[in-house]
Design a protein around this motif. Structure first.
Motif, mmCIF file in Angstrom:
data_model
loop_
_atom_site.group_PDB
_atom_site.id
_atom_site.type_symbol
_atom_site.label_atom_id
_atom_site.label_comp_id
_atom_site.label_asym_id
_atom_site.label_seq_id
_atom_site.Cartn_x
_atom_site.Cartn_y
_atom_site.Cartn_z
ATOM 1 N N GLN A 28 15.717 76.627 51.146
ATOM 2 C CA GLN A 28 17.024 76.074 50.818
ATOM 3 C C GLN A 28 17.472 76.527 49.435
ATOM 4 O O GLN A 28 18.647 76.871 49.223
ATOM 5 N N LEU A 31 18.343 80.320 49.657
ATOM 6 C CA LEU A 31 19.646 80.540 50.282
ATOM 7 C C LEU A 31 20.784 80.157 49.347
ATOM 8 O O LEU A 31 21.813 80.833 49.294
ATOM 9 N N TRP A 36 24.461 80.689 50.056
ATOM 10 C CA TRP A 36 24.612 79.854 51.245
ATOM 11 C C TRP A 36 24.054 78.468 50.945
ATOM 12 O O TRP A 36 22.862 78.268 50.862
ATOM 13 N N GLU A 37 24.935 77.485 50.795
ATOM 14 C CA GLU A 37 24.541 76.096 50.546
ATOM 15 C C GLU A 37 24.358 75.401 51.896
ATOM 16 O O GLU A 37 25.308 74.921 52.502
ATOM 17 N N ALA A 38 23.132 75.369 52.376
ATOM 18 C CA ALA A 38 22.857 74.839 53.711
ATOM 19 C C ALA A 38 22.146 73.504 53.627
ATOM 20 O O ALA A 38 21.255 73.304 52.791
ATOM 21 N N GLN A 58 20.507 85.766 60.350
ATOM 22 C CA GLN A 58 21.265 84.546 60.103
ATOM 23 C C GLN A 58 21.711 84.434 58.645
ATOM 24 O O GLN A 58 22.824 83.971 58.354
ATOM 25 N N ILE A 59 20.853 84.860 57.729
ATOM 26 C CA ILE A 59 21.248 84.862 56.315
ATOM 27 C C ILE A 59 22.430 85.787 56.104
ATOM 28 O O ILE A 59 23.444 85.408 55.487
ATOM 29 N N GLU A 60 22.325 86.998 56.611
ATOM 30 C CA GLU A 60 23.395 87.983 56.416
ATOM 31 C C GLU A 60 24.701 87.509 57.048
ATOM 32 O O GLU A 60 25.784 87.702 56.479
ATOM 33 N N LYS A 61 24.597 86.857 58.200
ATOM 34 C CA LYS A 61 25.785 86.327 58.865
ATOM 35 C C LYS A 61 26.473 85.276 57.999
ATOM 36 O O LYS A 61 27.711 85.234 57.908
ATOM 37 N N ASN A 62 25.687 84.430 57.339
ATOM 38 C CA ASN A 62 26.260 83.323 56.578
ATOM 39 C C ASN A 62 26.678 83.680 55.160
ATOM 40 O O ASN A 62 27.511 82.976 54.580
ATOM 41 N N ILE A 63 26.089 84.734 54.598
ATOM 42 C CA ILE A 63 26.519 85.137 53.244
ATOM 43 C C ILE A 63 27.502 86.301 53.283
ATOM 44 O O ILE A 63 28.087 86.650 52.255
#
Length: 218
Positions: A28, A31, A36-38, A58-63
């Motif tokens: 967390q 990220l 990405w604040e998840a 998933q990281i690349e998708k969200n950042i």
């Protein structure tokens, strides 16, 4: 009853070592540093038990950008410190292993270096040395069945004669795809509905594991 059961294959993280909370807590922070604040429930649902490739995607998708090949290097010490100081075995697993008489192996999405380090830290490595299978060893990590098929091959036992002990939806999918009988270890962190399927048995304490194995193998 499955009197032909001949081996038990264990996932590592969350089944043998209590690493999921540590990994997700550090993850967390990683990220957040990447942008990405998840929330923790999102991380559990998205990442617990996933493959390295899925994690990166998933990281690349969200950042919204591609990570550099060495992106993780600055964060490695964060994980190493937490695991060295706070990693413990899953409560009751040593006693359960003492009572299970069938051959055992490990099938994990983690890298060999991490598996060895984690099992050594908690004193379990010697129990599985030579019978540890990693996603590094196969074309695809969980939820593909490859690592479980590799573990069965290592043991010399047909996959359909193996019990798999898992704690994630990805792992359950992988073990069932390999044809194994699945015992799913549920904790307070397990997302609702993950194990709502008729082809697995759910349990909540490692104290119950030997009896479940005995029931399936006798």
């Amino acid at each position: 009853m499955r009197s032909d059961i001949g081996a038990v294959v264990f996932d590592c993280d969350g089944v043998l070592v209590d690493s999921e909370v540590l990994s997700l807590t550090i993850g967390q922070k990683v990220l957040a540093d990447l942008g990405w604040e998840a929330e923790m429930p999102t991380l559990v649902e998205t990442f617990m038990g996933c493959s390295h490739e899925y994690y990166i995607a998933q990281i690349e998708k969200n950042i919204g950008r591609t990570l550099e090949p060495d992106w993780a290097v600055p964060y490695d010490p964060w994980y190493e410190k937490a695991f060295a100081e706070d990693l413990r075995e899953i409560e009751g697993i040593s006693h359960a292993l003492d009572r299970i008489e069938l051959p055992t192996a490990v099938a994990s999405n983690s890298m060999h270096e991490r598996i060895r380090s984690s099992l050594t830290t908690v004193g379990l490595f010697d129990r599985f040395e030579g019978r540890i299978c990693s996603a590094e060893d196969v074309p695809n990590g969980k939820p593909a069945p490859d690592v479980y098929l590799k573990a069965a091959e290592t043991l010399g036992v047909a996959p359909e004669r193996c019990i798999a002990v898992e704690d994630s939806k990805f792992g359950v999918q992988a073990a069932r795809a390999a044809g194994m009988t699945v015992l799913a270890y549920e904790t307070d962190m397990t997302p609702s509905g993950w194990f709502d399927r008729p082809d697995i048995t759910v349990f909540r304490s490692m104290a119950d594991l030997p009896a479940l194995v005995d029931e399936l193998s006798n």
